[in-house]
Design a protein around this motif. Structure first.
Motif, short mmCIF file in Angstrom:
data_model
loop_
_atom_site.label_atom_id
_atom_site.label_comp_id
_atom_site.label_asym_id
_atom_site.label_seq_id
_atom_site.Cartn_x
_atom_site.Cartn_y
_atom_site.Cartn_z
N UNK A 19 0.83 -1.21 0.00
CA UNK A 19 0.00 0.00 0.00
C UNK A 19 0.86 1.26 0.00
N UNK A 20 2.00 1.22 0.69
CA UNK A 20 2.90 2.37 0.68
C UNK A 20 3.46 2.60 -0.73
N UNK A 21 3.84 1.53 -1.41
CA UNK A 21 4.34 1.66 -2.78
C UNK A 21 3.26 2.23 -3.72
N UNK A 22 2.03 1.74 -3.58
CA UNK A 22 0.92 2.25 -4.40
C UNK A 22 0.69 3.73 -4.09
N UNK A 23 0.78 4.11 -2.82
CA UNK A 23 0.57 5.52 -2.44
C UNK A 23 1.65 6.41 -3.02
N UNK A 24 2.90 5.97 -2.94
CA UNK A 24 4.01 6.76 -3.50
C UNK A 24 3.85 6.89 -5.01
N UNK A 25 3.50 5.80 -5.67
CA UNK A 25 3.28 5.83 -7.11
C UNK A 25 2.13 6.75 -7.49
N UNK A 26 1.07 6.72 -6.70
CA UNK A 26 -0.09 7.56 -6.98
C UNK A 26 0.24 9.04 -6.77
N UNK A 27 0.94 9.37 -5.69
CA UNK A 27 1.30 10.76 -5.44
C UNK A 27 2.29 11.29 -6.47
N UNK A 28 3.24 10.45 -6.87
CA UNK A 28 4.22 10.85 -7.88
C UNK A 28 3.55 11.10 -9.22
N UNK A 29 2.67 10.19 -9.61
CA UNK A 29 2.00 10.37 -10.90
C UNK A 29 1.07 11.57 -10.88
N UNK A 30 0.43 11.82 -9.75
CA UNK A 30 -0.44 13.00 -9.66
C UNK A 30 0.39 14.28 -9.72
N UNK A 31 1.51 14.31 -9.04
CA UNK A 31 2.36 15.51 -9.04
C UNK A 31 2.91 15.81 -10.43
N UNK A 32 3.51 14.80 -11.05
CA UNK A 32 4.06 15.01 -12.39
C UNK A 32 2.95 15.32 -13.39
N UNK A 33 1.80 14.69 -13.22
CA UNK A 33 0.68 14.93 -14.12
C UNK A 33 0.17 16.36 -14.03
N UNK A 34 0.07 16.89 -12.83
CA UNK A 34 -0.40 18.26 -12.66
C UNK A 34 0.59 19.26 -13.24
N UNK A 84 -3.66 3.16 -10.10
CA UNK A 84 -3.47 3.18 -8.65
C UNK A 84 -4.81 3.25 -7.92
N UNK A 85 -5.75 3.99 -8.49
CA UNK A 85 -7.07 4.07 -7.88
C UNK A 85 -7.76 2.71 -7.91
N UNK A 86 -7.54 1.95 -8.98
CA UNK A 86 -8.18 0.64 -9.15
C UNK A 86 -7.34 -0.51 -8.61
N UNK A 87 -6.48 -0.24 -7.65
CA UNK A 87 -5.55 -1.23 -7.10
C UNK A 87 -6.26 -2.49 -6.63
N UNK A 88 -7.31 -2.35 -5.86
CA UNK A 88 -7.98 -3.53 -5.29
C UNK A 88 -8.60 -4.40 -6.38
N UNK A 89 -9.20 -3.79 -7.37
CA UNK A 89 -9.79 -4.57 -8.47
C UNK A 89 -8.72 -5.26 -9.30
N UNK A 90 -7.58 -4.61 -9.48
CA UNK A 90 -6.49 -5.23 -10.23
C UNK A 90 -5.95 -6.43 -9.48
#
Length: 97
Positions: A19-34, A84-90
């Protein structure tokens, strides 16, 4: 046998390290995306300061040179963020019950 895989999926979904890895990946992608989205909007709007700063320093070019990479980065970051949002379904799809 299906109960064992269900426990495996549950263990993966509630794993703190994963979950920590998913969170870091999600925050990084959101930051670079913005950031890339803002650069893309400035490039599409033909803001001259963009070509003077980013375009000139990085590519010695104009807004046209900055526009395509920023669009590509924005799309990639959006896809990673949605994954990353769909982590549980994946995880449930990969670990079949």
């Amino acid at each position: 046998m299906s109960k064992v895989t269900g426990k495996n999926a549950y263990a993966l979904i509630h794993n703190n390290g994963l979950n920590l890895l998913w969170l870091i990946l999600m925050l990084t992608s959101a930051s670079f995306g913005i950031v890339s989205l803002v650069i893309m909007i400035l490039a599409v709007g033909d803001v001259q300061i963009l070509s003077w700063s980013i375009g000139y320093i990085l590519t010695s070019g104009t807004n046209d040179v900055v526009r395509t990479p920023s669009i590509v980065i924005t799309v990639i970051c959006a896809v990673v963020f949605v994954l990353c949002i769909c982590k549980n379904k994946i995880i449930r799809a990969v670990v079949k019950d």
